[in-house]
Motif scaffolding. Structure first.
Motif, PDB file in Angstrom:
ATOM      1  N   ARG A 327       0.828  -1.208   0.000  1.00  0.00           N
ATOM      2  CA  ARG A 327       0.000   0.000   0.000  1.00  0.00           C
ATOM      3  C   ARG A 327       0.862   1.258   0.000  1.00  0.00           C
ATOM      4  O   ARG A 327       0.547   2.236  -0.697  1.00  0.00           O
ATOM      5  N   SER A 328       1.949   1.239   0.742  1.00  0.00           N
ATOM      6  CA  SER A 328       2.777   2.436   0.836  1.00  0.00           C
ATOM      7  C   SER A 328       3.540   2.725  -0.457  1.00  0.00           C
ATOM      8  O   SER A 328       3.829   3.877  -0.767  1.00  0.00           O
ATOM      9  N   ARG A 476      11.240  -1.787   1.884  1.00  0.00           N
ATOM     10  CA  ARG A 476      10.074  -1.231   2.561  1.00  0.00           C
ATOM     11  C   ARG A 476       9.479  -2.234   3.535  1.00  0.00           C
ATOM     12  O   ARG A 476       9.015  -1.871   4.615  1.00  0.00           O
ATOM     13  N   ALA A 496       0.929   5.822   3.727  1.00  0.00           N
ATOM     14  CA  ALA A 496       2.114   5.745   2.883  1.00  0.00           C
ATOM     15  C   ALA A 496       3.210   6.673   3.368  1.00  0.00           C
ATOM     16  O   ALA A 496       4.391   6.324   3.373  1.00  0.00           O
ATOM     17  N   THR A 497       2.863   7.874   3.805  1.00  0.00           N
ATOM     18  CA  THR A 497       3.864   8.841   4.263  1.00  0.00           C
ATOM     19  C   THR A 497       4.554   8.345   5.502  1.00  0.00           C
ATOM     20  O   THR A 497       5.776   8.432   5.644  1.00  0.00           O
ATOM     21  N   VAL A 499       4.999   5.213   6.605  1.00  0.00           N
ATOM     22  CA  VAL A 499       5.868   4.073   6.339  1.00  0.00           C
ATOM     23  C   VAL A 499       7.099   4.530   5.555  1.00  0.00           C
ATOM     24  O   VAL A 499       8.213   4.088   5.816  1.00  0.00           O
ATOM     25  N   SER A 500       6.907   5.423   4.591  1.00  0.00           N
ATOM     26  CA  SER A 500       8.036   5.913   3.819  1.00  0.00           C
ATOM     27  C   SER A 500       9.055   6.606   4.705  1.00  0.00           C
ATOM     28  O   SER A 500      10.262   6.429   4.553  1.00  0.00           O
TER      29      SER A 500
END
Length: 503
Positions: A327-328, A476, A496-497, A499-500
């Motif tokens: 998803r990320s 990731r 997403a932000t 995890v990134s």
């Protein structure tokens, strides 16, 4: 425990001895094999007819794309040829699958397969290859031997030992592997996939070590009786014959595959070359591979405690991390893949060598899941909903539906901590092995939890696009797995932000 190709293991130069099974007890070779009325399992039959799920880059004379598995490990004892021969003979006599083969013929309707058995004993005998001057030479010799393995030609499993030639073995030492000491040697075996699955490889390491140590001590042991994969195959056929086009398992598979036009889902990130490069290829390319340790034993234990506190398993936590990583990176809320699961539900087969594997269709949809705990709950429900399908052989489902499809994105998870002698694997430098494969779109991930921690091994198309996608995905995944370690971020959102930023 990692799962790699033989080329990724630093083999030493030294004296190489092959250990090859032969049948004894009868002089007339024409009467060595006879028909065995017990049928092949559906997976075994499919493999012999058109090839295995993990297809090899080479083909034998009959055009069968075989696939081999194996293991390599240090034996921490002196090399006693007589004792080793007796130990390996006992090992092969314990498992009936080593005393059967398959004969293929053709009639007007296509290939006809017959299981062949023997009432003769198996004896493993040595053949000296000689001293090979480099690890590369040893690798080429062993690979040549293992790549001749086939489900249609007996024997289906061969072994070799390497006694290092002096202090300088010529091998590139890896930090996570022990050096081979004085009065020690390396043992390598390869087996056709038709007689061995991943769990069998792990079982074999400790079983061979134990039998050899007992022979050296002068106290040879008789292993406990184990169930035969040949008998299991009969059960597999009965389950498959009970399937029909209205069965829940068949309908579930139909719905899962129809989403991709009756194909298995692929890896969620790009894996194919640009169109110009792809058109220039005249054949499928060999796949690339990689393997790494992603969690220590302590980190894995910490995540496991968190998952258990929520009523879930470590397997669920890892699969949830996969979904969060997808998803990320891609923005997709769901991840879809095929997942192998063991079919050793009968305790008779808990220590058996053979191919006890089914496959299930997994879809994890994280829509609405914001925290790690919510992702864990969603993932647990998705796996629980499909787990029981492993007992229903997919080749039979394909036969009923007329769907001709090969898995393209496969994720395997094995908890190997309780395999006998697994606590010694690091000291023995043990590693499981796979043969090479060729495919332009398949991605396989093997995730193993062992006493040392969790490793992830992968194979994927050998091009730049796939390499970047898979490496980026695994990086990731590592970052997501690190989030719940030490009680961090378990109740935080994992968009997403977020995890990134973690990696």
């Amino acid at each position: 425990m990692e799962f790699t190709e033989l080329a990724d293991y630093p083999l030493p130069a030294g004296e190489v001895t092959e250990w090859i099974p032969r049948l004894i007890g009868r002089e007339c070779a024409d009467r060595t094999w006879s028909d065995d009325p017990r049928p092949l399992s559906y997976l075994h039959e499919e493999y012999c007819t058109r090839g295995s799920i993990a297809r090899s880059a080479r083909s034998d004379d009959e055009g069968h794309p075989g696939s081999w598995l194996g293991a390599v490990f240090v034996v921490p004892h002196r090399h006693d040829r007589a004792a080793l021969g007796r130990a390996l003979t006992t090992w092969m006599r314990t498992h009936e699958v080593f005393r059967t083969t398959v004969e293929r013929s053709l009639d007007d309707d296509g290939p006809v397969l017959r299981r062949r058995g023997t009432d003769l004993d198996v004896e493993v005998t040595e053949t000296s290859v000689g001293t090979l001057s480099s690890g590369t030479e040893v690798h080429h010799h062993l690979l040549g031997r293992f790549e001749t393995l086939s489900p249609l030609h007996w024997p289906h499993c061969v072994l070799a030992t390497i006694t290092p030639a002096g202090a300088d073995t010529g091998a590139d030492h890896l930090d996570d592997l022990p050096e081979i000491g004085d009065d020690e040697f390396l043992l390598v075996f390869g087996a056709d996939h038709s007689v061995m699955d991943a769990y069998s490889m792990l079982l074999a390491i400790g079983e061979i070590q134990g039998l050899y140590a007992a022979e050296l001590a002068g106290t040879p042991t008789r292993p406990a009786e184990v169930g035969s994969h040949v008998d299991f195959s009969e059960q597999d056929r009965r389950r498959g014959e009970d399937l029909h086009d209205r069965h829940d398992a068949v309908r579930t598979w139909e719905a899962f595959l129809s989403r991709e036009g009756n194909r298995f889902p692929g890896f969620p990130l790009p894996v194919t070359d640009d169109p110009v490069t792809a058109r220039a290829l005249t054949r499928r390319r060999n796949q690339s591979g990689m393997s790494s340790w992603v969690l220590s034993a302590e980190q894995a234990d910490d995540i496991n405690r968190w998952a258990r506190a929520s009523g879930h398993s470590m397997q669920t936590a890892v699969m949830a991390a996969l979904a969060v990583a997808v998803r990320s990176l891609s923005g997709q809320e769901s991840i879809r893949f095929a997942m192998p699961m063991h079919t050793r539900s009968d305790t008779r087969y808990s220590s058996s060598i053979g191919w006890f594997v089914g496959v299930v269709p997994i879809e994890i949809d994280l829509a609405g899941a914001q925290t790690l705990e919510e992702c864990l709950t969603t993932t647990g429900a998705a796996i629980a909903d499909r787990k029981s399908l492993a007992q229903f052989p997919f080749p039979r489902v394909a036969e009923i539906t007329g769907i001709d499809a090969t898995p393209r994105f496969v994720v395997s998870y094995i908890d190997a901590r309780y395999v006998p002698e697994s606590s010694h694997w690091s000291r023995w430098g043990a590693r499981t092995l796979r043969g090479s494969a060729d495919s332009d779109d398949e991605v396989y991930l093997w995730i193993v939890r062992s006493p040392k921690g969790i490793s992830v091994s992968a194979r994927f198309p050998g091009n730049r696009v796939a390499t970047e996608s898979v490496h980026g995905f695994l990086h990731r995944l590592n970052a997501v797995l690190a989030l719940p370690v030490g009680r961090r971020a378990r109740h935080d959102t994992v968009g997403a932000t977020d995890v990134s930023a973690a990696g």
